[in-house]
Design a protein around this motif. Structure first.
Motif, short mmCIF file in Angstrom:
data_model
loop_
_atom_site.label_atom_id
_atom_site.label_comp_id
_atom_site.label_asym_id
_atom_site.label_seq_id
_atom_site.Cartn_x
_atom_site.Cartn_y
_atom_site.Cartn_z
N ASP A 171 0.86 -1.19 0.00
CA ASP A 171 0.00 0.00 0.00
C ASP A 171 0.90 1.24 0.00
OD1 ASP A 171 -1.97 1.90 0.27
OD2 ASP A 171 -2.36 1.47 2.39
N ILE A 172 1.08 1.85 -1.16
CA ILE A 172 1.98 3.00 -1.24
C ILE A 172 1.41 4.21 -0.49
CG2 ILE A 172 2.90 2.19 -3.44
CD1 ILE A 172 1.33 4.43 -4.80
N TYR A 173 0.11 4.16 -0.19
CA TYR A 173 -0.51 5.26 0.55
C TYR A 173 -0.08 5.27 2.01
CZ TYR A 173 -4.04 8.94 0.05
OH TYR A 173 -4.68 10.16 -0.08
N SER A 174 0.60 4.21 2.45
CA SER A 174 1.07 4.17 3.84
C SER A 174 2.37 4.94 4.01
CB SER A 174 1.30 2.71 4.26
OG SER A 174 2.34 2.11 3.49
N SER A 175 2.99 5.34 2.89
CA SER A 175 4.23 6.12 2.92
C SER A 175 3.91 7.59 2.73
CB SER A 175 5.17 5.65 1.81
OG SER A 175 6.18 6.60 1.55
N PRO A 176 4.31 8.47 3.66
CA PRO A 176 3.99 9.90 3.53
C PRO A 176 4.43 10.52 2.21
CG PRO A 176 4.81 9.44 5.73
CD PRO A 176 5.01 8.18 4.93
N ILE A 177 5.65 10.18 1.74
CA ILE A 177 6.14 10.74 0.48
C ILE A 177 5.31 10.24 -0.69
CG2 ILE A 177 8.09 10.84 -1.12
CD1 ILE A 177 9.97 10.72 1.22
N ARG A 178 5.03 8.94 -0.71
CA ARG A 178 4.24 8.38 -1.80
C ARG A 178 2.81 8.88 -1.75
NH1 ARG A 178 7.93 4.66 -0.07
NH2 ARG A 178 9.07 3.42 -1.63
N ARG A 179 2.27 9.01 -0.55
CA ARG A 179 0.90 9.51 -0.41
C ARG A 179 0.76 10.92 -1.00
NH1 ARG A 179 -3.56 9.38 3.67
NH2 ARG A 179 -2.54 7.60 4.63
N ALA A 180 1.74 11.78 -0.71
CA ALA A 180 1.70 13.15 -1.23
C ALA A 180 1.77 13.15 -2.75
CB ALA A 180 2.86 13.96 -0.64
N THR A 181 2.55 12.23 -3.31
CA THR A 181 2.68 12.16 -4.77
C THR A 181 1.39 11.63 -5.40
OG1 THR A 181 5.02 11.65 -4.40
CG2 THR A 181 4.17 11.39 -6.63
N VAL A 182 0.78 10.64 -4.77
CA VAL A 182 -0.50 10.11 -5.25
C VAL A 182 -1.55 11.22 -5.24
CG1 VAL A 182 -2.42 8.56 -4.72
CG2 VAL A 182 -0.07 7.73 -4.60
N ASP A 183 -1.64 11.95 -4.14
CA ASP A 183 -2.63 13.03 -4.02
C ASP A 183 -2.41 14.10 -5.09
OD1 ASP A 183 -3.81 11.79 -1.87
OD2 ASP A 183 -2.75 12.97 -0.35
N GLN A 184 -1.15 14.42 -5.36
CA GLN A 184 -0.85 15.43 -6.37
C GLN A 184 -1.27 14.95 -7.77
OE1 GLN A 184 3.29 16.65 -6.57
NE2 GLN A 184 2.98 17.81 -8.45
N ALA A 185 -0.98 13.68 -8.08
CA ALA A 185 -1.35 13.14 -9.38
C ALA A 185 -2.87 13.11 -9.55
CB ALA A 185 -0.78 11.74 -9.55
N LEU A 186 -3.59 12.74 -8.49
CA LEU A 186 -5.05 12.69 -8.56
C LEU A 186 -5.65 14.09 -8.65
CD1 LEU A 186 -5.78 9.91 -5.90
CD2 LEU A 186 -5.87 9.71 -8.40
#
Length: 218
Positions: A171-186
């Motif tokens: 679950d990449i959403y469990s990583s703060p850095i990855r979560r921020a990148t996912v949110d930005q892409a969405l």
């Protein structure tokens, strides 16, 4: 006259200093011109490389994340092989699932691993969806079975499998850095580049570091 040789010497010294100064200035301008030219070439190469990287990522994103295509992993891996190079050493397809869909996803992944058993290391044990969780024996986050969450962004497919198996169903959403990148892409519905991060998979017990280019799915 006694002062004439002194005057000539002073004039000669001043003239020499002026010529040296002009030479230094000319050399400085030439070096600055060469530096600007070199910097421009570097920027051009980086822009071209980034553009090519984005195009490859979009192809992989379309192949793996567009559910309307309904392609198989073998087809996805074929696309990856055609696009892979030093800049794109692995690729993964991330899907959003809810807590209600978790059991079904884990069953699908077990079937996937059985089907592609020839690419799975013999010592690998699938633990279901994993993610970064607090270490009960310390203060750091460690990879372990993911706690219940409303939603997960898990790595559904990864290519190639063998060296990256630990990243499967993470679950990449469990990583703060990855979560921020996912949110930005969405949020932008475009591409988003992460900061430097430690990879989940390790080679010879040693962690690797990279950046991730993410695109919003279809």
């Amino acid at each position: 006259m006694a002062f004439l040789p002194l005057l000539v010497a002073v004039v000669t010294l001043v003239a020499t200093a002026m010529f040296v100064s002009l030479g230094v200035l000319a050399d400085r301008r030439e070096r600055q011109r060469q530096l600007n030219h070199h910097a421009t070439d570097i920027v051009r190469v980086l822009q071209q490389s980034w553009s090519q990287y984005e195009v490859k990522a979009l192809w992989l994103q379309s192949a793996g994340c567009d559910q309307r295509l309904n392609i198989t992993y073998s087809e996805y891996y074929h696309v990856y092989q055609r696009l892979a190079d030093e800049a794109c050493q692995n690729a993964n397809c991330v899907r959003r699932i809810t807590q209600e869909e978790r059991d079904q996803r884990e069953q699908e992944t077990r079937a996937f691993l059985e089907k592609h058993a020839d690419q799975v290391p013999t010592d690998y044990v699938y633990r279901g969806i994993t993610g970064l969780e607090p270490d009960p024996n310390g203060t750091e986050l460690v990879i372990k079975e993911r706690s219940e969450q409303p939603v997960y962004y898990t790595v559904r497919w990864i290519a190639p499998i063998t060296p990256n198996i630990e990243g499967l169903e993470c679950d990449i959403y469990s990583s703060p850095i990855r979560r921020a990148t996912v949110d930005q892409a969405l949020e932008t519905q475009g591409s988003a580049l992460s900061g430097r991060l430690e990879l989940v998979q390790k080679v010879g017990g040693v962690s690797g570091y990279s950046v991730l280019l993410m695109h919003a799915g279809v």
